[in-house]
Design a protein around this motif. Structure first.
Motif, PDB file in Angstrom:
ATOM      1  N   SER A 109       0.681  -1.150   0.073  1.00  0.00           N
ATOM      2  CA  SER A 109      -0.072   0.147  -0.031  1.00  0.00           C
ATOM      3  C   SER A 109       0.775   1.312   0.008  1.00  0.00           C
ATOM      4  CB  SER A 109      -0.858   0.034   1.048  1.00  0.00           C
ATOM      5  OG  SER A 109      -1.569   1.482   1.291  1.00  0.00           O
TER       6      SER A 109
ATOM      7  N   GLY B 281      -0.234   4.063  -0.064  1.00  0.00           N
ATOM      8  CA  GLY B 281      -0.832   5.047   0.688  1.00  0.00           C
ATOM      9  C   GLY B 281      -0.389   5.035   2.098  1.00  0.00           C
ATOM     10  N   ALA B 282      -0.499   3.623   2.434  1.00  0.00           N
ATOM     11  CA  ALA B 282      -0.207   3.390   4.052  1.00  0.00           C
ATOM     12  C   ALA B 282       1.318   4.161   4.265  1.00  0.00           C
ATOM     13  CB  ALA B 282      -0.279   2.058   4.331  1.00  0.00           C
TER      14      ALA B 282
ATOM     15  N   ALA C   2       2.989   6.362   2.607  1.00  0.00           N
ATOM     16  CA  ALA C   2       3.262   7.848   2.575  1.00  0.00           C
ATOM     17  C   ALA C   2       2.576   8.301   3.924  1.00  0.00           C
ATOM     18  CB  ALA C   2       2.488   8.380   1.345  1.00  0.00           C
ATOM     19  N   MET C   3       1.404   7.923   4.283  1.00  0.00           N
ATOM     20  CA  MET C   3       0.776   8.252   5.664  1.00  0.00           C
ATOM     21  C   MET C   3       1.835   8.042   6.873  1.00  0.00           C
ATOM     22  SD  MET C   3      -3.477   7.541   5.100  1.00  0.00           S
ATOM     23  CE  MET C   3      -3.446   5.914   4.483  1.00  0.00           C
ATOM     24  N   ALA C   4       2.483   7.061   6.639  1.00  0.00           N
ATOM     25  CA  ALA C   4       3.543   6.618   7.856  1.00  0.00           C
ATOM     26  C   ALA C   4       4.380   7.750   7.776  1.00  0.00           C
ATOM     27  CB  ALA C   4       3.937   5.248   7.700  1.00  0.00           C
TER      28      ALA C   4
ATOM     29  N   LEU D 157       4.535  10.853   6.206  1.00  0.00           N
ATOM     30  CA  LEU D 157       4.122  12.175   6.419  1.00  0.00           C
ATOM     31  C   LEU D 157       3.375  12.374   7.850  1.00  0.00           C
ATOM     32  CD1 LEU D 157       2.832  12.870   2.764  1.00  0.00           C
ATOM     33  CD2 LEU D 157       4.616  13.696   3.802  1.00  0.00           C
ATOM     34  N   GLY D 158       2.915  11.201   8.426  1.00  0.00           N
ATOM     35  CA  GLY D 158       2.346  11.346   9.764  1.00  0.00           C
ATOM     36  C   GLY D 158       3.155  11.732  10.962  1.00  0.00           C
ATOM     37  N   ASP D 159       4.390  11.436  10.573  1.00  0.00           N
ATOM     38  CA  ASP D 159       5.388  11.435  11.567  1.00  0.00           C
ATOM     39  C   ASP D 159       5.903  12.853  11.621  1.00  0.00           C
ATOM     40  OD1 ASP D 159       7.796  11.488  13.104  1.00  0.00           O
ATOM     41  OD2 ASP D 159       9.025  10.274  11.837  1.00  0.00           O
TER      42      ASP D 159
ATOM     43  N   SER E 190       8.730  14.705  10.011  1.00  0.00           N
ATOM     44  CA  SER E 190       8.830  14.914   8.562  1.00  0.00           C
ATOM     45  C   SER E 190       8.398  16.366   8.173  1.00  0.00           C
ATOM     46  CB  SER E 190       7.584  14.010   8.015  1.00  0.00           C
ATOM     47  OG  SER E 190       7.748  12.661   8.134  1.00  0.00           O
TER      48      SER E 190
ATOM     49  N   ILE F 128      -0.284  13.058  -6.216  1.00  0.00           N
ATOM     50  CA  ILE F 128      -1.456  12.318  -5.797  1.00  0.00           C
ATOM     51  C   ILE F 128      -2.664  12.562  -6.689  1.00  0.00           C
ATOM     52  CG2 ILE F 128      -3.484  12.607  -3.899  1.00  0.00           C
ATOM     53  CD1 ILE F 128      -0.922  13.261  -2.016  1.00  0.00           C
TER      54      ILE F 128
END
Length: 128
Positions: A94, A96-97, A99-101, A103-105, A108, A122
């Protein structure tokens, strides 16, 4: 070759060597030894390099009397292949998963240009 890096049983030291060569574009055994954290002996570095060449992850060429090591492809292509492998292995394929990991940090940071480029990519991915 680089398509299934994980299945080649790459050790921590081998991964460090690959990262150094990727960063430098080309490197000698001595340069790699100098860049490695808690570097092993020079002969151990040479052994690691021999294994990476046997696995097809590095290419050795002779320049004068010195061996130089490079990736078997452009560094950017190698980075993308390694990243795809990581997404397959750690994020169930994934994007998306992954990228979210990243960018969610909270650590980052993105420049405005990077954020704009990501938004464009995107949008293009949504339209596929």
């Amino acid at each position: 070759m680089w398509d299934n890096l994980a299945s080649k049983n790459v050790s921590r030291r081998e991964r460090q060597v690959l990262e150094i060569v990727m960063r430098r574009s080309k490197a000698t055994a001595r340069e790699i030894e100098e860049d490695m954290p808690d570097a092993p002996t020079y002969s151990a570095v040479r052994s690691i390099l021999r294994l990476l060449v046997e696995k097809g992850l590095l290419v050795k060429s002779l320049h004068g009397r010195t061996d130089e090591f490079t990736l078997p492809m452009e560094p950017e292509k190698a980075r993308v292949k390694a990243l795809h492998q990581m997404v397959r292995d750690f994020f169930s394929n994934s994007v998306g998963a992954a990228a979210m990991a990243l960018l969610g940090d909270r650590r980052s940071k993105l420049s405005k240009e990077e954020a704009d480029q990501l938004m464009k990519l995107i949008q293009e991915a949504r339209e596929k």
